[in-house]
Motif scaffolding. Structure first.
Motif, PDB file in Angstrom:
ATOM      1  N   VAL A   1       0.830  -1.203   0.000  1.00 21.15           N
ATOM      2  CA  VAL A   1       0.000   0.000   0.000  1.00 21.15           C
ATOM      3  C   VAL A   1       0.864   1.252   0.000  1.00 21.15           C
ATOM      4  CG1 VAL A   1      -1.904  -1.141   1.198  1.00 21.15           C
ATOM      5  CG2 VAL A   1      -0.143   0.039   2.526  1.00 21.15           C
ATOM      6  N   LYS A   2       0.273   2.325  -0.527  1.00 18.04           N
ATOM      7  CA  LYS A   2       0.919   3.635  -0.522  1.00 18.04           C
ATOM      8  C   LYS A   2       0.209   4.540   0.485  1.00 18.04           C
ATOM      9  CE  LYS A   2       1.755   3.334  -5.531  1.00 18.04           C
ATOM     10  NZ  LYS A   2       1.454   3.974  -6.844  1.00 18.04           N
ATOM     11  N   ASP A   3       0.878   5.615   0.885  1.00 18.48           N
ATOM     12  CA  ASP A   3       0.171   6.578   1.726  1.00 18.48           C
ATOM     13  C   ASP A   3      -0.653   7.505   0.842  1.00 18.48           C
ATOM     14  OD1 ASP A   3       1.859   8.536   0.689  1.00 18.48           O
ATOM     15  OD2 ASP A   3       2.901   8.929   2.568  1.00 18.48           O
ATOM     16  N   HIS A   4      -1.473   8.350   1.467  1.00 20.49           N
ATOM     17  CA  HIS A   4      -2.422   9.168   0.711  1.00 20.49           C
ATOM     18  C   HIS A   4      -1.740  10.174  -0.210  1.00 20.49           C
ATOM     19  CE1 HIS A   4      -1.465  11.785   4.131  1.00 20.49           C
ATOM     20  NE2 HIS A   4      -1.892  12.806   3.410  1.00 20.49           N
TER      21      HIS A   4
ATOM     22  N   LEU B   1      -4.980   3.883   9.151  1.00 18.59           N
ATOM     23  CA  LEU B   1      -4.346   4.342   7.921  1.00 18.59           C
ATOM     24  C   LEU B   1      -3.280   3.321   7.533  1.00 18.59           C
ATOM     25  CD1 LEU B   1      -3.926   8.179   8.605  1.00 18.59           C
ATOM     26  CD2 LEU B   1      -5.829   6.987   7.493  1.00 18.59           C
TER      27      LEU B   1
ATOM     28  N   GLY C   1      -1.385   3.137   4.998  1.00 13.13           N
ATOM     29  CA  GLY C   1      -0.158   3.722   4.464  1.00 13.13           C
ATOM     30  C   GLY C   1       0.808   4.143   5.545  1.00 13.13           C
TER      31      GLY C   1
ATOM     32  N   GLU D   1      -6.377   5.778   1.460  1.00  7.25           N
ATOM     33  CA  GLU D   1      -5.465   4.712   1.868  1.00  7.25           C
ATOM     34  C   GLU D   1      -6.166   3.366   2.010  1.00  7.25           C
ATOM     35  OE1 GLU D   1      -2.680   5.509   4.947  1.00  7.25           O
ATOM     36  OE2 GLU D   1      -2.133   7.489   4.153  1.00  7.25           O
TER      37      GLU D   1
ATOM     38  N   GLN E   1      -7.618   2.157  -1.764  1.00  6.76           N
ATOM     39  CA  GLN E   1      -6.717   2.097  -2.917  1.00  6.76           C
ATOM     40  C   GLN E   1      -6.666   0.676  -3.481  1.00  6.76           C
ATOM     41  OE1 GLN E   1      -2.351   2.213  -1.926  1.00  6.76           O
ATOM     42  NE2 GLN E   1      -3.128   2.695   0.146  1.00  6.76           N
TER      43      GLN E   1
END
Length: 442
Positions: free
Chosen positions: A146-149, A358, A360, A414, A417
């Motif tokens: 996963v990526k952060d926002h 969250l 991310g 987040e 996604q």
């Protein structure tokens, strides 16, 4: 503001409760308070003595005059007593003002159910929820990295560089579908709070006067956290001419009842508003510099209730549930934390924080704070109701985020996604997005 009688009756106990909060030494100048109280008692005692003496002398004057005798000496004593009473009255007003000034710096007393602790590490998890596991469930682990926002949102119109160009750091621009998603969130939140939970939607000024901020506890203690729109105190202006951008719509909403006696039958009053919020974030230098977590300008849907004192703690649980409903409808994992004495806000007697997951950041982050201020704000505001006995009594005030819109957007980006960089639109928001089910990666 605390009831001064609590300090007068048992100052050591009140101080002991205050010392469970942060920096207790700065809360009350005990020596100054005790000196003012001693002087107040002495003047009031002398005032009663002079009033009794004056009444006695006045009777003597009447008796002497009825006999045709000279009463001038006694009349001179009465005049002297009158002058001393007038001087004492002026000084008593000064003492009351000085005591009020001291009390404005004193935070609320923690409720007995609040755990003691020095900082956020003393907070207690009450419950957590996830869309898959329900109550007690943990967040699901994605099958991809996963990526952060920031990384998810920038290709979709999340522009920090433009925010810095237009204003400075900690300001953000959103364009296109991301701006629409942000708007959809606020509209969805307002609809839930008004249609499902019975709040009255309000539109309020984004700029308020000093009296409004003093009434809810932001002034004088937290002036450095505010953005001043106009400085008062210039020639021909009073201090109250100062105007400030609102740090939250709690301020104007709670001030609806300033200097008002509300009929008991009208309680509870339930207000909600969607507004931008402006905070200087004084003391947060270097914290959360990446992304949208800590901004100088952000949007929030606020909930405020004005209630009967006997109902305030059940109302605290209800408002917390109103905030949780938003997260559950959006399918966002979260937990509820009971804040300890060292982590509570200035005006709160008990606070729950909702923290959203969250992925991310691999962490829970605050998205809502719900507080019972008991009569602390009401005493500053002179916000009262007429009880069953016909006497005026202070209301209790509560407030909570339902929710912080920007942080909710962060959580959606987040948690929703996809591996291909697109973001699924939560089902609850799709009607507000014209039926769009996903925002594609750009």
């Amino acid at each position: 503001m605390l009831d001064i009688n609590l300090l007068r009756k048992d100052l050591p106990s009140a101080i002991a409760r205050l010392e469970t909060r942060k920096k207790p030494q700065a809360f009350l100048n005990v020596d100054a308070f005790q000196a003012l109280e001693a002087e107040r008692k002495a003047i009031q005692s002398r005032t009663e003595e002079l009033q009794n003496q004056r009444n006695t002398l006045s009777k003597q004057i009447g008796q002497l005059k009825s006999k045709g005798e000279d009463a001038s000496a006694i009349m001179a004593q009465v005049s002297a007593s009158k002058a001393e009473l007038e001087t004492s009255s002026v000084r008593l007003d000064q003492i009351q003002a000085e005591l009020q000034g001291l009390l404005l710096a004193v935070p609320n007393l923690p409720h007995e159910s609040v755990p003691q602790g020095s900082d956020e590490h003393g907070n207690v998890e009450v419950r957590k929820w996830s869309p898959l596991g329900g109550l007690g469930g943990s967040p699901a682990a994605p099958a991809f990295e996963v990526k952060d926002h920031v990384d998810v949102g920038q290709p979709m119109g999340l522009d920090f560089e433009m925010g810095a160009k237009l204003t400075g750091s900690r300001f953000t621009v959103m364009t296109g579908p991301l701006a629409r998603l942000h708007r959809a969130l606020s509209q969805f939140m307002l609809d839930v709070q008004t249609q499902d939970h019975g709040y009255t939607e309000c539109y309020v000024p984004y700029i308020v006067n000093a009296d409004s901020l003093r009434g809810t506890g932001q002034l004088p203690k937290f002036e450095e956290d505010l953005f001043a729109a106009k400085k008062g105190g210039q020639e021909g202006e009073s201090e109250n001419a100062a105007l400030y951008l609102i740090p939250t719509s709690e301020v104007p909403l709670t001030n609806f009842v300033r200097d008002v006696i509300t009929p008991e039958a009208a309680l509870p009053l339930k207000f909600t508003a969607h507004t931008p919020c402006f905070r200087s974030e004084a003391g947060s230098y270097g914290r959360d510099t990446r992304g949208m977590i800590r901004q100088h300008q952000f949007d929030k849907v606020e909930m405020v209730q004005i209630v009967h004192p006997e109902k305030s703690y059940e109302t605290l649980e209800a408002i917390t549930g109103h905030a949780e409903t938003i997260l559950q409808k959006l399918g966002l994992p979260y937990r509820v934390m009971l804040l300890c004495t060292g982590d509570m806000g200035f005006g709160s007697s008990k606070t729950y924080d909702l923290e959203v997951w969250l992925p991310g950041q691999n962490a829970y982050r605050e998205i809502s704070s719900v507080s019972n201020c008991e009569a602390f704000q009401a005493r500053r505001l002179q916000a009262r109701f007429k009880n069953a006995q016909g006497k005026n009594e202070f209301v209790h005030t509560l407030n909570g985020s339902g929710l912080a819109v920007g942080r909710t957007l962060v959580a959606v980006l987040e948690n929703y996604q996809r591996a291909d960089g697109s973001v699924e639109v939560p089902a609850a928001l799709q009607p507000y997005m014209g039926g769009i089910k996903a925002i594609p990666a750009c």
